[in-house]
Design an enzyme around this catalytic site. Structure first.
Site, PDB file in Angstrom:
ATOM      1  CG  HIS A 295      -2.082   5.574  -3.113  1.00  0.00           C
ATOM      2  ND1 HIS A 295      -1.561   6.750  -3.708  1.00  0.00           N
ATOM      3  CD2 HIS A 295      -0.639   4.949  -2.471  1.00  0.00           C
ATOM      4  CE1 HIS A 295      -0.320   6.763  -3.941  1.00  0.00           C
ATOM      5  NE2 HIS A 295       0.154   5.825  -2.847  1.00  0.00           N
ATOM      6  CD  GLU A 296      -1.166   2.655   0.868  1.00  0.00           C
ATOM      7  OE1 GLU A 296      -0.132   2.146   0.625  1.00  0.00           O
ATOM      8  OE2 GLU A 296      -0.873   4.103   0.914  1.00  0.00           O
ATOM      9  CG  HIS A 299       1.619   1.254  -3.666  1.00  0.00           C
ATOM     10  ND1 HIS A 299       2.502   1.742  -4.449  1.00  0.00           N
ATOM     11  CD2 HIS A 299       1.379   2.309  -2.734  1.00  0.00           C
ATOM     12  CE1 HIS A 299       2.871   3.110  -4.289  1.00  0.00           C
ATOM     13  NE2 HIS A 299       2.257   3.453  -3.319  1.00  0.00           N
ATOM     14  CE1 TYR A 371       4.660  10.446  -2.823  1.00  0.00           C
ATOM     15  CE2 TYR A 371       2.387   9.236  -2.451  1.00  0.00           C
ATOM     16  CZ  TYR A 371       3.915   9.559  -2.171  1.00  0.00           C
ATOM     17  OH  TYR A 371       4.646   8.817  -1.068  1.00  0.00           O
TER      18      TYR A 371
END
Length: 450
Positions: A295-296, A299, A371
């Protein structure tokens, strides 16, 4: 950024309704040069910010966001400002700037920085047990430097941090120098790619640095020595994630990638430009938080390179990053994206139907439903377009708006161009983005090609 000013010279708000007390109209920042001196033991910060900007209207007053710190000196274009006020998180400086003119403001300030209370919790500069974490999304940047705290105003940054030598410093961009003098070290970072204020960060701790990968992107971890063994497991597949995301989303948008792991536990990890930050609790030696690692990393494309022009468009960050989790799951032998969607959809059906994805409002902008529903929307679009067109759409999206500010309308307009049936695509988005009621989901069976 288009700043709304209601016709008043020196307007003081950029008009984002989700964070109305932050952001300033009348100018666009070109660069921030920050020289910071920080004492870890006493939590004392002394700073100097040199801000170069261009006026988008004639200005009789320049305003910046700065909270919890005290201003000691202000200069505009090399001349000391005779009149300025600083209260309620706003620094107002009297000036005479013509429309279109470039100007430079030099601000000296200091104090004991602390996070700012917000509807989303405490944000900004925060002390760790031994060191510092900066988590600013969406409105914490003003706790450590004067700024135009609006996601749509992106600028170049040079960040110099002087602190006690036992501590490692991480900030955005390339480390251009590291100078040791007596018991203190100055670290200088340059972030050439335009960056929003909420993505600017400084991380300080007693850390070791290890290289995780040299290709396709130089990747390292900065963390306490006691966590290195777990990190090699929990971050061990990050290089494979990077390869997958580069294939699906396009080239990695920055020069390198750094993962910081704090010695303290964190409720959630966070992203900054070129950096992700995890707590010690996210490294269990069993890949227990691997979906968050994906997820990070995602980004960096969706949120950092492509930043929402306004917080209304937050699903373009979080929906895309959540879908990247599911793509990684699918590619790495876990549940397929379709299975993840079915699971998430079943859960969403049992929750309140009051979320409008296209305009969730400040109360729901970080709601987990945003999300998941955002990710499902992308999967439905993928089913409609097919894999080839869908992933070409994502690569075109990241390429055409690289290092820019984006809106939902722009994404829809691009998606329409990838389908022979414009009406069907627009109907799809209307159902999933512009209605609070959760649409039905029809499961299809397909999987990523190797």
């Amino acid at each position: 950024m288009v700043a709304r000013n209601n016709g008043q010279p020196g307007a003081t708000t950029a008009g984002d309704p989700y964070v109305p007390t932050h952001g300033n109209g009348g100018y666009h920042v070109e660069s921030y040069e920050l020289d910071l001196d920080y004492r870890v033991n006493s939590n004392r910060l002394t700073g100097r910010a040199t801000i170069t900007a261009v006026a988008t209207q004639a200005l009789s007053r320049i305003s910046f966001d700065l909270s919890g710190l005290r201003v000691s000196k202000v200069s505009v274009n090399g001349r000391r400002a005779q009149r300025y006020t600083h209260r309620s998180g706003k620094l107002h400086i009297s000036a005479n700037i013509t429309d279109g003119a470039e100007f430079t403001v030099d601000i000296q300030y200091g104090g004991s920085p602390k996070p700012e209370d917000s509807p989303w919790g405490e944000l900004g500069w925060e002390e760790l047990t031994e060191g510092v974490i900066v988590a600013s999304q969406p409105s914490g940047a003003a706790t450590w430097f004067p700024c135009n705290d609006h996601p749509g105003d992106k600028a170049h940054y040079r960040i110099a941090v002087t602190t006690d030598s036992p501590y490692q410093v991480v900030a955005n961009g390339r480390l251009v120098s590291r100078r040791v003098k007596a018991s203190r070290t100055t670290w200088v970072f340059d972030q050439a790619a335009p960056m929003a204020t909420y993505l600017a960060t400084v991380q300080i701790g007693r850390y070791d640095a290890i290289e995780l990968a040299a290709s396709p992107v130089t990747t390292r971890a900065v963390l306490p020595a006691a966590l290195v063994r777990n990190a090699k497991v929990d971050l061990g597949r990050q290089q494979d994630m990077m390869k997958l995301f580069c294939r699906l989303f396009g080239p990695y948008p920055f020069g390198a990638y750094t993962v910081v792991v704090t010695d303290d536990p964190l409720e959630i990890p966070l992203e900054a430009q070129g950096i992700s930050v995890f707590g010690s609790n996210h490294l269990d030696g069993r890949r227990g938080s691997e979906r968050l690692v994906a997820h990070e990393l995602a980004h960096q494309w969706f949120g950092n390179s492509l930043t929402p022009a306004s917080w209304q468009y937050i699903w373009l960050n979080e929906g895309f990053a959540c879908y990247a989790e599911w793509l990684w799951s699918e590619a790495s032998g876990g549940l397929t994206a379709t299975q993840q969607v079915s699971k998430a959809h079943a859960r969403l059906k049992g929750l309140p139907q009051d979320l409008l994805l296209s305009d969730p409002g400040p109360e729901l902008m970080f709601d987990d439903r945003l999300y998941k529903r955002g990710a499902i929307t992308l999967h439905v679009l993928r089913q409609h377009l097919g894999d080839d067109a869908f992933f070409e759409l994502l690569r075109t999206w990241t390429k055409s708006h690289r290092h820019g500010s984006v809106t939902t309308h722009e994404f829809i307009a691009l998606a329409v161009s990838f389908s022979p049936d414009e009406g069907a695509v627009r109907h799809l988005f209307a159902l999933w983005l512009d209605s609070t009621e959760l649409p039905a989901f029809r499961s299809g069976r397909f999987r990523l090609r190797p």
